[in-house]
Write a protein that holds these residues in place. Structure first.
Motif, PDB file in Angstrom:
ATOM      1  N   PHE A   1       3.354  -1.247  -2.033  1.00 41.00           N
ATOM      2  CA  PHE A   1       3.191  -0.098  -1.154  1.00 41.00           C
ATOM      3  C   PHE A   1       4.141   1.032  -1.577  1.00 41.00           C
ATOM      4  CE2 PHE A   1       4.951   2.109   2.555  1.00 41.00           C
ATOM      5  CZ  PHE A   1       3.814   2.818   2.936  1.00 41.00           C
ATOM      6  N   VAL A   2       5.412   0.658  -1.819  1.00 43.40           N
ATOM      7  CA  VAL A   2       6.396   1.672  -2.210  1.00 43.40           C
ATOM      8  C   VAL A   2       5.992   2.331  -3.523  1.00 43.40           C
ATOM      9  CG1 VAL A   2       8.782   2.038  -2.935  1.00 43.40           C
ATOM     10  CG2 VAL A   2       8.286   0.575  -0.980  1.00 43.40           C
TER      11      VAL A   2
ATOM     12  N   TYR B   1       7.282  -9.613  -0.371  1.00 43.92           N
ATOM     13  CA  TYR B   1       8.075  -8.628  -1.095  1.00 43.92           C
ATOM     14  C   TYR B   1       7.202  -7.861  -2.060  1.00 43.92           C
ATOM     15  CZ  TYR B   1      12.531  -6.715  -2.550  1.00 43.92           C
ATOM     16  OH  TYR B   1      13.585  -5.861  -2.754  1.00 43.92           O
ATOM     17  N   PHE B   2       6.294  -8.608  -2.684  1.00 45.97           N
ATOM     18  CA  PHE B   2       5.391  -7.969  -3.635  1.00 45.97           C
ATOM     19  C   PHE B   2       4.541  -6.893  -2.956  1.00 45.97           C
ATOM     20  CE2 PHE B   2       1.138  -7.805  -5.544  1.00 45.97           C
ATOM     21  CZ  PHE B   2       1.481  -7.326  -6.793  1.00 45.97           C
TER      22      PHE B   2
ATOM     23  N   LEU C   1      -3.929 -14.327  -3.900  1.00 44.07           N
ATOM     24  CA  LEU C   1      -4.467 -15.252  -4.884  1.00 44.07           C
ATOM     25  C   LEU C   1      -3.393 -15.934  -5.712  1.00 44.07           C
ATOM     26  CD1 LEU C   1      -7.616 -13.302  -6.085  1.00 44.07           C
ATOM     27  CD2 LEU C   1      -7.488 -15.316  -4.605  1.00 44.07           C
ATOM     28  N   VAL C   2      -2.400 -15.165  -6.096  1.00 40.12           N
ATOM     29  CA  VAL C   2      -1.418 -15.724  -7.010  1.00 40.12           C
ATOM     30  C   VAL C   2      -0.371 -16.509  -6.237  1.00 40.12           C
ATOM     31  CG1 VAL C   2       0.287 -15.213  -8.761  1.00 40.12           C
ATOM     32  CG2 VAL C   2      -1.790 -13.852  -8.614  1.00 40.12           C
TER      33      VAL C   2
ATOM     34  N   ALA D   1      -5.925  -4.046  -4.735  1.00 38.73           N
ATOM     35  CA  ALA D   1      -5.664  -5.002  -5.810  1.00 38.73           C
ATOM     36  C   ALA D   1      -4.394  -5.777  -5.518  1.00 38.73           C
ATOM     37  CB  ALA D   1      -5.533  -4.265  -7.141  1.00 38.73           C
ATOM     38  N   ALA D   2      -3.383  -5.058  -4.986  1.00 34.00           N
ATOM     39  CA  ALA D   2      -2.114  -5.710  -4.696  1.00 34.00           C
ATOM     40  C   ALA D   2      -2.289  -6.801  -3.647  1.00 34.00           C
ATOM     41  CB  ALA D   2      -1.111  -4.672  -4.205  1.00 34.00           C
ATOM     42  N   VAL D   3      -3.078  -6.517  -2.596  1.00 35.59           N
ATOM     43  CA  VAL D   3      -3.307  -7.520  -1.555  1.00 35.59           C
ATOM     44  C   VAL D   3      -3.988  -8.739  -2.159  1.00 35.59           C
ATOM     45  CG1 VAL D   3      -4.502  -8.020   0.610  1.00 35.59           C
ATOM     46  CG2 VAL D   3      -3.464  -5.769   0.251  1.00 35.59           C
TER      47      VAL D   3
END
Lengths: 290, 255, 306
Positions: free
Chosen positions: C151-152, C145-146, C10-11, C3-5
């Motif tokens: 990941f962190v 960075y996001f 996208l954003v 989802a993060a990728v």
């Protein structure tokens, strides 16, 4: 080390004592450590500012008015934020967390009403300076000492001589027994919150002229809590002694060690007491209700 | 062989002497009863044995070792496990989880092996789970595994206490009024369980219900006003004039 | 993570990405605090101190000593752990006393940030932090960075969720539920409390480093005692004891407060109202609400498979 420093310490110590009394009272009656108690000082100081400015009442009468207003506010807050949790028999921590939230509500509410800038009381209240035994003392310092002493006496008489005061002591001793003897426990607890807040409010009005009034002075509550524990949490005489002692130690420490870290000294003392002597210096009152 | 030797244990609160030089020796495999009128000091004695309170004077040897200065958890680690008169459940846990917690001392997984879910950790968890389930079956709580501890009725709370204690594999099990608040049928069931436990474990039982004590215990010690006034078989105790006096003085009758 | 990728690709809006970045840092903070407060039951009001220690350690290491950010992160965690070791001296105190001691501890550390000018540059702050991870490898875009943060956060989440659901976690919960009973089955209460505080502190240090390099500067302001309280509010709203709750609580509340930045004066007031509301009407937080819904839908409890 001059005597003037000690006098100064005693004066600030009086303020701590008045606030510490509220902490101890509320804890004794309800078992709750009211983190937001320091905010009654904030509200008191700011209310006092407004009362003085709007009504132009003399300082003494303003003090009485703030005493009443803060007390009412304390009762209201207890009804809204603490009683619903207490009656549910929720874990102790829930009440504490709620009181932590109350800090934010009161401090930031105060900021919205009175603004973020520090407000100074009329300079005339500061009183005149005069010489005693070769020291310079402000007459206002003496007023603080006198008013605090008066309040202590009144509190003693109230708790020992009046029916209401005796009921309060009964509830503090044993909620169950008090209930069995027909005392309306909830009402008494609510009144104790009111009384505690009233003392806090007066402390705020007394404190503001030597500092200032602002939405963020409630932190003084934490130091006063240190005082309450120093003297034995839940013990009235202890709260007063603890307050005076802390005031003096802090005053001496900030002149001899470091003035920048004056607050750090007070908080460091707090941690030390909690670690080494949580029952307080005199150690006869245990900080936990049976 | 003596597993527990308490010698001359005294304790006072304020000026009040609650225990006066109590000496008690338990032998391996015993099921000993400890009785006495209310306020005799039984619970205080338990608290001193387990390290919740420290004695003013006296010695406590467990398995030949002086444990008098050990903190609670180290006494537990040596096999001295107790239940509480007022149940002390892990309210927010499920029955199974609570019983698994009882096995804590027997496994090693700490931070990293838990996070990495090492093979050893998974084996340990499986084993702990299996053991806990077995114990729950044994005490009769198998069908309550997933219930929250807080939601159990009094009778099951007692069983839960026992299950957690058993999971800790006691060498000496101290039971503080395990049948208080139980119905007669529940008491009978618990007696069976305790007899079974006693096959492997020494038990010291504080109990108010004389029928339970008399039928379970091979030997009984009697505390009265902080003093050990008698010790013997159930028959001897029932006949002992000092015991009768202690109880009658309280207005209770030993049956 | 997937989802993060997706979100990152996208954003495009910088505003939204930076909003998300802020929120993720708070998720790390809340997760660590949840271990101490929600799982172990120790009401710590000094969490922001370790957040600050991490931020300063990372900032000083990278700006003054030119170290790569990875080293900064490690140092941030190391120093935050040291700081929590100091605070863990207070585990001998119980209940409310622990809360007060940690609150005082947090205030003292904050005073140090403000007044230890040679090291922290006081209220001037440390500016111009770089995001040089290692060698020439940098993360300059907000999207990058996001991703890194996501990941962190995932790593911290898995770490703490697994830790909570294990022998170790059961010991912590046992301490929360009943210290005496925990001791009576052989749990070394003091040791586990300290470990919980150290792990929570280390994650706060990590979050500090993340925030420092996100904003590229460090000032004392965000590390005051009220920040500790805000963090407490996040986990209370999410549900004490629940890791997903902490994550959701922190994420949602930060998003809201950042989004309504124009009304910053009201945000603290709102936080206060939220916490009192939850304590009165929903003491189990959003997680409790979620459980009620789930139980309506299906039955039974299983071990979460992570």
């Amino acid at each position: 080390m001059s005597l003037a420093i000690i006098i100064n310490g005693l004066v600030v110590g009086c303020i701590y004592s008045l606030i510490a009394l509220g902490f101890s009272m509320i804890f004794k009656a309800s078992g709750l450590t009211n983190f937001a108690h320091g905010e009654s000082v904030t509200i008191g100081a700011l209310l006092g500012f407004t009362v003085l400015k709007v009504t132009g009442l003399p300082f003494g009468l303003s003090l009485v008015l703030v005493f009443i207003l803060s007390g009412l506010l304390g009762i209201l807050i207890e009804k809204l934020a603490y009683r619903p949790i207490r009656v549910k028999n929720a874990p102790e921590i829930n009440g504490v967390i709620s009181s932590v939230g109350m800090i934010l509500i009161l401090a930031n509410g105060a900021m919205l009403v009175w603004g973020a800038e520090p407000l100074a009381y009329p300079a005339s209240i500061g009183g005149s300076l005069f010489q005693i035994l070769g020291m310079t003392v402000s007459s206002y310092s003496l007023w603080i000492l006198a008013i605090t002493a008066l309040l202590m006496v009144v509190l003693q008489v109230f708790l020992n001589r009046t029916m209401l005061g005796k009921s309060m002591r009964a509830v503090a001793d044993s909620m169950l027994l008090a209930r069995l003897t027909g005392i309306k426990v909830d009402r008494i607890i609510s009144l104790t919150f009111g009384l505690g807040a009233a003392f806090g409010g007066v402390a705020g009005v007394l404190f503001a002229p030597i500092y200032y009034a602002s939405f963020d002075i409630g932190v003084i509550g934490l130091k006063s809590f240190a005082a309450a524990i120093l003297g034995g949490y839940g013990n009235m005489a202890g709260a007063v002694t603890g307050g005076l002692l802390l005031g003096v130690v802090e005053a001496v420490g900030s002149t001899t060690i470091s003035s920048v870290y004056k607050d750090a000294i007070a908080y460091g003392i707090l941690i030390m007491i909690l670690l080494l002597k949580p029952s307080g210096l005199f150690g006869h009152e245990v900080g936990r209700r049976a | 062989m003596a597993i527990l030797e308490a010698a001359g244990v005294s304790k006072s609160f304020g000026g009040l002497m609650v225990l006066r030089g109590v000496s008690l020796t338990l032998h391996e495999g015993e099921l000993r009863g400890l009785i006495g009128p209310n306020g005799a000091g039984k619970t205080t004695f338990f608290n001193i044995l387990t390290g919740v309170l420290s004695a003013d004077s006296g010695r406590i040897n467990f398995d030949g070792q002086d444990i008098g200065s050990y903190p609670i958890h180290q006494r537990a680690r040596r096999g001295l496990i107790r239940t509480f008169q007022i149940p002390q459940p892990f309210s927010g846990m499920t029955v199974l989880e609570s019983t698994m917690t009882g096995t804590h001392m027997y496994y090693r997984a700490e931070v990293w092996s838990s996070v990495l879910r090492t093979r050893k950790e998974r084996e340990e968890e499986e084993e702990a789970r299996a053991k806990a389930k077995e114990i729950l079956r044994f005490v009769g709580l198998a069908d309550r595994e997933n219930a929250l501890c807080a939601n159990l009725p009094v009778g099951e709370q007692r069983l839960l206490e026992l299950a957690r204690a058993l999971a800790a594999q006691p060498r000496l099990l101290l039971l503080d009024e395990p049948t208080a608040g139980l119905r007669a049928s529940e008491k009978e069931a618990l007696k069976e369980v305790l007899l079974e436990v006693n096959k492997k474990t020494t038990i010291l039982l504080v109990e108010h219900d004389m029928r339970v004590v008399m039928s379970l215990c091979s030997r009984i010690s009697v505390l009265s006003y902080g003093e050990l006034i008698a010790e013997g078989t159930p028959e001897e105790i029932q006949r002992d004039p000092k015991v009768i006096q202690a109880y009658l003085g309280e207005g209770a009758i030993a049956t | 993570m997937i989802a993060a990728v997706l979100v990152a690709t996208l954003v495009q809006s910088r505003f939204i990405i930076s909003l998300l970045n802020y929120s993720l840092v708070y998720v790390i903070l809340a997760l660590g605090l949840q271990l101490i407060v929600g799982v172990t039951g120790q009401l710590s009001l000094g969490h922001a101190a370790f957040y600050g220690i991490g931020a300063y350690a990372s900032a000083i290491a990278t700006t003054r000593f030119g170290m790569p950010w990875v080293v900064g992160i490690l140092l941030a965690m190391a120093f935050a752990t040291l700081g929590s070791l100091l605070m863990s001296l207070t585990v001998r105190t119980r209940g409310i006393y622990f809360a007060v001691a940690t609150l005082a501890f947090g205030i003292i550390i904050h005073l140090v940030f403000v007044n230890w000018v040679p090291v922290t540059r006081g209220t001037m702050g440390i500016l111009g932090l770089e995001r040089r991870l290692w060698g020439q490898w940098r993360i300059d875009s907000p999207q990058g960075y996001f991703l890194f943060l996501a990941f962190v956060v995932c790593a911290v989440y898995v770490f703490l969720a697994r830790l909570t659901d294990s022998r170790f976690g059961r010991a912590l919960k046992a301490i929360r539920e009943n210290e005496l009973a925990a001791q009576s089955i052989g749990i070394d209460v003091t040791r586990y409390k300290i470990k919980s505080i150290l792990i929570g502190g280390a994650t706060a240090g990590l979050a500090g480093s993340m925030m420092a390099h996100l904003t590229r500067m460090v000032t004392p302001e965000p590390f005051g005692w009220w920040k500790s309280i805000v963090l407490l509010i996040m986990i209370v709203a999410g549900g004490l004891g629940s890791m997903p709750g902490a994550a959701v609580g922190a994420f949602v509340l930060t998003l809201l407060s950042e989004y309504f930045r124009g009304y910053a004066e009201y945000s603290m007031l709102a936080y206060g109202l939220i916490i009192v509301f939850f304590m009165i009407y929903l003491p189990e937080g959003l997680a409790g609400l979620w459980h009620i819904i789930i139980q309506k839908v299906r039955w039974g409890g299983r071990r979460a498979v992570w």
